[in-house]
Structure formats: structure tokens, C-alpha cells
Design an enzyme around this catalytic site. Structure first.
Site, PDB file in Angstrom:
ATOM      1  N   GLU A   1       0.807  -1.232   0.000  1.00 35.57           N
ATOM      2  CA  GLU A   1       0.000   0.000   0.000  1.00 35.57           C
ATOM      3  C   GLU A   1       0.834   1.273   0.000  1.00 35.57           C
ATOM      4  O   GLU A   1       0.513   2.237  -0.680  1.00 35.57           O
ATOM      5  CB  GLU A   1      -0.927   0.081   1.232  1.00 35.57           C
ATOM      6  CG  GLU A   1      -1.960  -1.006   1.314  1.00 35.57           C
ATOM      7  CD  GLU A   1      -1.540  -2.055   2.315  1.00 35.57           C
ATOM      8  OE1 GLU A   1      -2.403  -2.545   3.025  1.00 35.57           O
ATOM      9  OE2 GLU A   1      -0.342  -2.390   2.369  1.00 35.57           O
TER      10      GLU A   1
ATOM     11  N   ASP B   1      -1.825  -5.158   3.566  1.00 33.62           N
ATOM     12  CA  ASP B   1      -1.852  -5.492   4.998  1.00 33.62           C
ATOM     13  C   ASP B   1      -2.649  -6.764   5.295  1.00 33.62           C
ATOM     14  O   ASP B   1      -3.598  -7.090   4.575  1.00 33.62           O
ATOM     15  CB  ASP B   1      -2.448  -4.323   5.801  1.00 33.62           C
ATOM     16  CG  ASP B   1      -1.479  -3.152   5.933  1.00 33.62           C
ATOM     17  OD1 ASP B   1      -0.276  -3.356   5.700  1.00 33.62           O
ATOM     18  OD2 ASP B   1      -1.922  -2.042   6.263  1.00 33.62           O
TER      19      ASP B   1
ATOM     20  N   ASP C   1      -5.199  -7.929   6.851  1.00 37.80           N
ATOM     21  CA  ASP C   1      -6.520  -7.836   7.482  1.00 37.80           C
ATOM     22  C   ASP C   1      -7.579  -7.763   6.397  1.00 37.80           C
ATOM     23  O   ASP C   1      -7.280  -7.876   5.203  1.00 37.80           O
ATOM     24  CB  ASP C   1      -6.590  -6.625   8.428  1.00 37.80           C
ATOM     25  CG  ASP C   1      -6.255  -5.298   7.721  1.00 37.80           C
ATOM     26  OD1 ASP C   1      -6.176  -5.280   6.476  1.00 37.80           O
ATOM     27  OD2 ASP C   1      -6.062  -4.288   8.418  1.00 37.80           O
TER      28      ASP C   1
ATOM     29  N   GLU D   1      -9.333  -5.283   5.239  1.00 35.41           N
ATOM     30  CA  GLU D   1      -9.159  -4.178   4.298  1.00 35.41           C
ATOM     31  C   GLU D   1      -8.020  -4.460   3.325  1.00 35.41           C
ATOM     32  O   GLU D   1      -8.119  -4.177   2.129  1.00 35.41           O
ATOM     33  CB  GLU D   1      -8.897  -2.880   5.071  1.00 35.41           C
ATOM     34  CG  GLU D   1      -9.208  -1.651   4.257  1.00 35.41           C
ATOM     35  CD  GLU D   1      -9.451  -0.424   5.113  1.00 35.41           C
ATOM     36  OE1 GLU D   1      -9.362   0.669   4.548  1.00 35.41           O
ATOM     37  OE2 GLU D   1      -9.714  -0.556   6.314  1.00 35.41           O
TER      38      GLU D   1
ATOM     39  N   TYR E   1       2.136  -5.998  13.132  1.00 30.17           N
ATOM     40  CA  TYR E   1       0.985  -5.263  12.599  1.00 30.17           C
ATOM     41  C   TYR E   1       0.162  -4.653  13.725  1.00 30.17           C
ATOM     42  O   TYR E   1      -0.134  -5.313  14.717  1.00 30.17           O
ATOM     43  CB  TYR E   1       0.123  -6.190  11.743  1.00 30.17           C
ATOM     44  CG  TYR E   1      -0.910  -5.456  10.933  1.00 30.17           C
ATOM     45  CD1 TYR E   1      -0.545  -4.392  10.118  1.00 30.17           C
ATOM     46  CD2 TYR E   1      -2.256  -5.816  10.988  1.00 30.17           C
ATOM     47  CE1 TYR E   1      -1.483  -3.707   9.367  1.00 30.17           C
ATOM     48  CE2 TYR E   1      -3.202  -5.140  10.229  1.00 30.17           C
ATOM     49  CZ  TYR E   1      -2.811  -4.085   9.424  1.00 30.17           C
ATOM     50  OH  TYR E   1      -3.750  -3.399   8.689  1.00 30.17           O
TER      51      TYR E   1
ATOM     52  N   ARG F   1      -2.930  -3.307  13.830  1.00 31.17           N
ATOM     53  CA  ARG F   1      -4.399  -3.391  13.914  1.00 31.17           C
ATOM     54  C   ARG F   1      -4.773  -4.829  14.263  1.00 31.17           C
ATOM     55  O   ARG F   1      -4.851  -5.689  13.396  1.00 31.17           O
ATOM     56  CB  ARG F   1      -5.048  -2.950  12.600  1.00 31.17           C
ATOM     57  CG  ARG F   1      -4.865  -1.475  12.318  1.00 31.17           C
ATOM     58  CD  ARG F   1      -5.659  -0.984  11.132  1.00 31.17           C
ATOM     59  NE  ARG F   1      -5.410   0.433  10.901  1.00 31.17           N
ATOM     60  CZ  ARG F   1      -4.491   0.921  10.095  1.00 31.17           C
ATOM     61  NH1 ARG F   1      -3.710   0.092   9.421  1.00 31.17           N
ATOM     62  NH2 ARG F   1      -4.324   2.210   9.947  1.00 31.17           N
TER      63      ARG F   1
ATOM     64  N   HIS G   1      -4.149 -12.061  14.016  1.00 28.14           N
ATOM     65  CA  HIS G   1      -2.737 -11.718  14.109  1.00 28.14           C
ATOM     66  C   HIS G   1      -2.257 -11.912  15.530  1.00 28.14           C
ATOM     67  O   HIS G   1      -3.020 -12.201  16.429  1.00 28.14           O
ATOM     68  CB  HIS G   1      -2.520 -10.244  13.726  1.00 28.14           C
ATOM     69  CG  HIS G   1      -3.335  -9.800  12.569  1.00 28.14           C
ATOM     70  ND1 HIS G   1      -3.199 -10.354  11.327  1.00 28.14           N
ATOM     71  CD2 HIS G   1      -4.310  -8.863  12.465  1.00 28.14           C
ATOM     72  CE1 HIS G   1      -4.054  -9.771  10.505  1.00 28.14           C
ATOM     73  NE2 HIS G   1      -4.740  -8.874  11.173  1.00 28.14           N
TER      74      HIS G   1
END
Length: 689
Positions: A10, A83, A85, A87, A300, A302, A346
Site C-alpha cells: 500500500e 496489509d 486484514d 481491508e 501489525y 491493527r 494476528h
């Protein structure tokens, strides 16, 4: 330079870090976040065709997509490394669609930390795109779009333009409004405390009134206090009736989740939620450590899991033994329990290497990066250490059936507190060596009147904690949610506490009346569970949206017919417009209240509402200093004659000059105290508590 493999992430920072780990056969580029989304100008959801989303290319992303396509054509294989997740999975899916990649091919790579080993291992083990993750993110996006794009136009029409509603933001706003109502309707209740000062030999200590006739009793008023005092003979000694000695353990907290990091960063290093996530992102994506190059310093950020890998635990254990001694290391690894509702996708937030101590890399970090990294590192190491052990002592002291109780404690073994101090620092409270039957001399009695206090307004940290405890939202949603309700001027932060504005109260009342499910905590929490069920492949996303939309559409239709227009009346300002002579009024704007001419639109004169602080401007010596607000709603001070006089200060001038250098003095305020300092030199006055 020729390359065989293309890796798409990203952000440019992430791309830069990863490219250093890979050979010249790899090219790493950034998509700069999302490249496709629902259109901003319309709903973008086809209600007649199973709620099919109509994705379009995000405006301005044309050149990025063109470059990605050019690189993808040259590559033998494309890896999608967004990432790890929901999203990130959605971004990878949109990239796959635009680049026309073969979905039968394994081209999705995920890593929980940006380190050489983690990245190389991930590239050796690509997987297919996870359709359940994609469906879950798509369901969330469509759901939020339906709520936002059907309630917001009603608010625009019935209240004022520029308003919005959302699933999580509406619940957060209701919580803040409910708390404000509790504070307004709160009636304080009187209660009393009674403290006794005792002495044994030369040692003095305090004890608090416990009860009568061996039973606990309250002191609701002065009459109850006088009744107790009437039973005590202050000239006689008290007897020690009971002594209880125990050993108490205090276990370390687990390593951070997103929300616990946000809460602790607010309390310990005074970071706002948005700032915490921004700095954490930098630490995750990679920091250059001199000759060693860039490396991701934390996993990570989040996550709602407290799980740790066996490798991470072993590395922490080795460091603890070497740095602090074997007696501080856990003999058996602590069993990890999954928190109810946690995704556990995670690990917890931890340093990518326990051996990378904060002090060792301080020179490569900014001040804020160092503060946050130190917090994450110490919490992780502490989570793998033994509990702190306290020796505690409880003593009951009696005379004429009146009981006082004293509690004492002393730390016996620091355990994890060698590394990670508690937010509320505990001091040793030592009692004398008391035995049952000892006679104690009473020095004095101190009765004190108190009144119960209303519940405190939410801070960012306590609001996040409450949202999380109620299962509302997910780690990635908290920071943007709090930002939105402030940006819409539904709430303001005063002394780091949320207060609803008049506008926020109006919006909350409307949504409560016409869309009760949207602000119902249990309904929203159940919706989160259903979205998780989609992610786990246990529920169809279209079915979930349909179950929500059918009753919601009826509420929208009813609101269209029955919702009355709300007129926010202008308040008289008490003075006339200097341009046309018409009365000035106080209007409600996007960023709060302001003065405007009542003769609008013929006269468009407006003025900011400023608060004078009674201090003459130290620069021009003519105007008065006024309190202003920045675009980010932060208070600063400036001359009323701006722009003719450009004096500004973040700290409040106090109207006196420094005795050392003659520059103006300012008041610097922290949570605990305010202090007068010079704006120029190192002069400071004693702090005022």
C-alpha cells in the site's frame, strides 16, 4: 533494471523497506492505499440485484494504475502484499481485478511483521485470495454506505447541510450524549469518612472507620458520625483485635492490542488516538537503523488478539534471563486465552525483535517514535515476566464495639514492574509490627464530609475502552470514528474530555427517535458478530445485508414522512454589524458558533467568536490577547488585531514579563499542575498545584 517478480504493497515507506530485503529479481511498488471504491456522488449499491456494489476507480488514481499495469506486464508473477486484514484483502482483490490476474493462481502474500525473514517466508508461501475476508469487508462497506447515504440526506434536509450518520459513530455519539445527561441529572449524595491517627511506640499510622459491633457500617451524615464519636473514649487505648497477613500477586498485563495501545498511550505518553496509530504505522512499515537499513520495528498494529508466537516468547525469555536474572522469567509460558469476540487473526502488537532495546536504537527514532516503541517493547517484555509480589497486612482495631481498619502493603518482589510501571504508581504503605492484643494510643480523629461525584465525561481512551467492552466497532474503526464526530462538530474536546455540542444533541435525538437500532449498543454488537461470521465462512454477506436492510428501509420511509424540520435559531449577538448596521447574530457553523450579519445574503459580514483573557498583546502593546482555535480544534492565543499584529502563542500569556530577560511569561498546564515559564529563556516559577 529487469525484474521477474512484482510485489505490490500500500505505502511507499513499506515498499522501500521490503525492497531492501529482496534481490534484483524483485520490484516493490505501492498502490497508495485503495484504488477502487464506491462512488462518492451516489449510493453505488444495486438494491435490485443482490446489493451488488458498483465500484469505480478512485479519482486521481489513474496514473498509479497505469504504472501498476505497466510493471505487471513485465513481471512473470505478481504478488499482492497488502496489509494482513480484511481491508488489505479487499485492496488485493481490487488490484487483482484491475490487473486481470488469474484467481486460480496463488499470488496473495501476508506477513505480520516487516522483517527480512517474515517477508521472504511469506513470498515462499503465497496463498489464494480469501473470499470470506473479501465478502466480510464488502458487507461492512455496503452496510456503512446504506446507513450513511440514507440517513445523512435526511439530516441535511431536516436539520442542516454537511451532517452525517454512521453505524459506529452514531453509537459513540449516543454514549457521549447519555453521559452528559447523566451528569446534568446527577444529584450528589452526602457521605462522611472518619479517620483515626494511632501510635504504637514511635510509629504513627492511619486507620479508617469500618463499622459497629463487628459489622461494616456507612456514615451517611454528621449525625451518624457524632453517634460513633459518642461511643469512643479518646483517653482510653484501642485494642488490636485481628491481624491478617497475606501475600498478594499482581500479574502483568498481556502485550498490546490496538485498543489497549491507544488507551495506554493516552494515559502514559499523552498521545491522541490518531497520533498513536500514525506513529505505530511508521514503526510497522520500517525505520532506517543506520547501516543496517530499514526494518519494521513492530508487528501489525491493527489487532484485537493478545496471542504471541512461540519464537517471540522464547526470544523475550532469553532477554529477561540475561538482563534481569532467571528469577524474573516465567518458568512456564503463560497460557493464552482468546478474548471473547476477538478475531485472533494476528499476534498482539510487539517488537519484531526483543533484543532491539529502545535505548539501543534511540538515535534513529524521532522523539514520538521512541516514546511509543518504548511503551510497546516494555509491555511485551513485562508480559513474559513473573508477577509482582506484595506482602499485605490488614488490621482491625476496636474500642467499645467501634472498629477501625488499617491496610498496609510492601513490595516483596518487583517481577514485571522492573520493566513496566503501573499507570497508578503504588507506594509502600508500611504499618508497625502489630500483634493481636496490642494496645494502641489514639492521637486524633478526623471526620470529613464528602459528596458523591457525577460520572466523568469520556476521554478518547475511556470511550474506546467502553466501545470495545460493548463489542461495538473493531480496532481499525476507533480512530476514524472519534475524528469524524469531532469534525462534524457533534462533540468537542474540553480538557481532553468529550462534550456534546447543541448540534450533536439534536442529531442524536433524531437518530434515537427514528433509527433506534442504529444507536442500540446490543444491535450494533450483534451486527459485528454477524460480520465476523461472514469472515469465518459461516454466513452469506448478501443474506446479512438483506436482514438489515428490509426493516431499515421501513424506518427510512417513516422518517421521510414524519421527521419535522429542525430550525436551529440564531441567537442575538448584542451588537450591530459595522458594515451595514443590521443586528449581528450567533450562528451554528461546521466548526462551531460564529458571529454573522442578520442581513445575509445582502451582507456577508462574519466574525469569529473570541474570548478575551484580560492580557495586553506583548507584541503590539495595543490589542488584547484572545483565545482562538486552530483548524484541528486546538486552543491557541493571538492578538485581536490580527492580521495587523501577528502575535500567536500555544501557551497562555499571563500579562507579566520575565524578570530575567523581559520576554512575556506564559502558563504551561499539565494534568497535575500549572507552571509559569518564560516564553524565551529558561526562567520558571514554582509550580502551582
Amino acid at each position: 533494471m529487469a525484474f521477474k517478480y512484482l510485489v505490490i504493497v500500500e505505502s511507499p515507506a513499506k515498499a522501500k523497506t521490503i525492497e531492501k530485503y529482496l534481490g534484483r529479481n524483485y520490484k516493490v511498488v505501492a498502490s497508495l492505499g485503495h484504488i477502487r471504491d464506491l462512488p462518492k456522488s451516489r449510493m453505488g449499491v444495486d438494491f435490485e440485484n443482490n446489493y451488488e456494489p458498483d465500484y469505480i476507480t478512485i479519482r486521481g488514481k489513474g496514473p498509479v494504475i497505469k504504472d501498476l499495469k505497466k510493471h505487471a506486464k513485465k513481471a512473470e508473477k505478481v504478488f499482492l502484499a497488502a496489509d494482513p486484514d480484511r481491508e488489505g484483502e479487499a485492496i488485493a482483490w481490487h488490484l487483482s481485478f484491475l490487473l486481470k490476474l488469474d484467481n486460480e493462481e496463488k499470488n496473495r502474500v501476508v506477513f505480520n511483521e516487516i522483517t527480512k525473514d517474515a517477508v521472504k517466508t511469506a513470498l515462499k508461501n503465497p496463498r489464494h485470495l480469501n473470499e470470506d475476508l473479501i465478502d466480510s469487508q464488502q458487507a461492512r462497506r455496503v452496510l456503512d454506505r446504506i446507513v450513511g447515504y440514507q440517513i445523512s440526506p435526511l439530516l441535511w434536509k431536516k436539520v442542516k447541510r454537511g451532517l452525517s450518520a454512521g453505524r459506529v459513530q452514531s453509537v459513540a455519539l449516543k454514549m457521549i450524549c447519555d453521559r452528559e445527561n447523566e451528569i446534568k441529572t446527577f444529584e450528589p449524595e452526602e457521605y462522611w469518612s472518619l479517620e483515626a491517627n494511632f501510635q504504637k511506640d514511635r510509629k504513627k499510622f492511619k486507620a479508617s472507620f469500618y463499622g459497629l459491633n463487628g459489622k461494616k457500617a456507612d456514615l451517611p451524615d454528621n449525625a451518624a458520625v457524632q453517634d460513633v464519636l459518642g461511643k469512643i473514649n479518646q483517653k482510653e487505648t484501642f485494642d488490636v483485635k485481628k491481624v491478617v497477613k497475606k501475600e498478594r500477586k499482581r500479574n502483568p498485563h498481556p502485550a498490546f492490542t490496538t485498543s489497549s495501545l491507544q488507551q495506554e498511550a493516552a494515559g502514559k505518553i499523552n498521545f491522541r488516538t490518531r497520533k498513536t496509530m500514525m506513529i505505530a504505522q511508521q514503526l510497522y512499515e520500517g525505520i532506517s537503523l543506520g547501516r543496517g537499513g530499514a526494518v519494521g520495528l513492530i508487528t501489525y498494529m491493527r489487532t484485537d488478539s493478545t496471542r504471541l508466537s512461540e519464537t517471540a516468547k522464547a526470544e523475550a525469555n532469553e532477554l529477561i534471563v540475561n538482563e534481569y536474572g532467571e528469577e524474573f522469567a516465567q518458568s512456564k509460558p503463560k497460557k493464552q486465552t482468546k478474548k471473547s469476540g476477538a478475531q485472533d487473526a494476528h499476534e498482539a502488537i510487539r517488537p519484531t525483535s526483543a533484543a532491539r532495546k529502545p535505548e539501543d536504537i534511540k538515535q534513529y527514532l524521532s522523539k514520538d517514535q521512541f516514546k511509543l516503541y518504548s511503551l510497546i517493547w516494555s509491555r511485551f517484555i513485562a508480559s513474559q515476566m513473573k508477577p509482582a509480589i506484595y506482602d499485605t497486612m490488614r488490621v482491625d482495631i476496636e474500642q467499645n464495639d467501634v472498629t477501625f481498619r488499617a491496610n498496609g502493603s510492601k513490595i516483596k518482589f518487583k517481577g514485571y514492574q522492573m520493566v513496566y510501571a503501573e499507570s497508578k504508581k503504588e507506594k509502600d504503605n508500611m504499618l508497625p509490627d502489630l500483634q493481636e492484643g496490642d494496645a494502641l494510643k489514639l492521637e486524633s480523629l478526623e471526620p470529613n464530609q464528602h459528596f458523591t461525584q457525577p460520572p466523568a465525561r469520556y476521554s478518547e481512551a475511556t470511550l474506546i475502552k467502553t466501545l470495545e467492552e460493548n463489542g461495538v466497532g473493531r480496532p481499525s474503526t476507533y480512530a476514524p470514528t472519534l475524528e469524524t464526530i469531532q469534525r462534524r462538530y457533534y462533540v468537542t474536546l474540553k480538557n481532553k474530555r468529550f462534550e456534546p455540542t447543541e448540534l450533536g444533541g439534536i442529531v442524536n435525538e433524531i437518530i434515537e427517535e427514528f433509527f433506534p437500532n442504529i444507536v442500540d449498543v446490543n444491535f450494533t454488537a450483534d451486527m459485528e458478530k454477524d460480520l465476523d461470521a461472514v469472515e469465518e465462512g459461516k454466513k452469506e454477506w448478501i443474506e446479512l445485508i438483506d436482514q438489515f436492510y428490509r426493516p431499515f428501509k421501513q424506518e427510512v420511509d417513516k422518517a421521510e414522512k414524519e421527521m419535522e424540520e429542525v430550525e436551529i435559531e440564531d441567537e442575538p449577538a448584542g451588537f450591530d454589524c459595522e458594515k451595514c448596521g443590521s443586528p449581528m447574530v450567533i450562528k451554528m457553523g461546521r466548526y462551531g458558533k460564529f458571529y454573522a450579519c442578520s442581513n445575509f445574503p445582502d451582507c456577508r459580514n462574519t466574525k469569529a467568536i473570541v474570548k478575551k483573557i484580560g492580557v495586553t498583546c506583548p507584541k503590539c502593546k495595543k490589542g488584547e490577547v484572545v483565545e482562538r482555535k486552530s483548524k484541528k480544534n486546538r486552543i491557541f492565543y493571538g492578538c485581536e488585531h490580527y492580521p495587523d499584529c501577528e502575535f500567536t502563542s500555544w501557551d497562555k500569556p499571563i500579562g507579566r514579563d520575565c524578570p530575567k530577560c523581559n520576554h512575556y511569561l506564559v502558563e504551561k498546564t499539565t494534568k497535575k499542575q500549572s507552571q509559569v515559564k518564560c516564553s524565551q529563556c529558561d526562567y520558571e516559577e514554582a509550580p502551582q498545584k
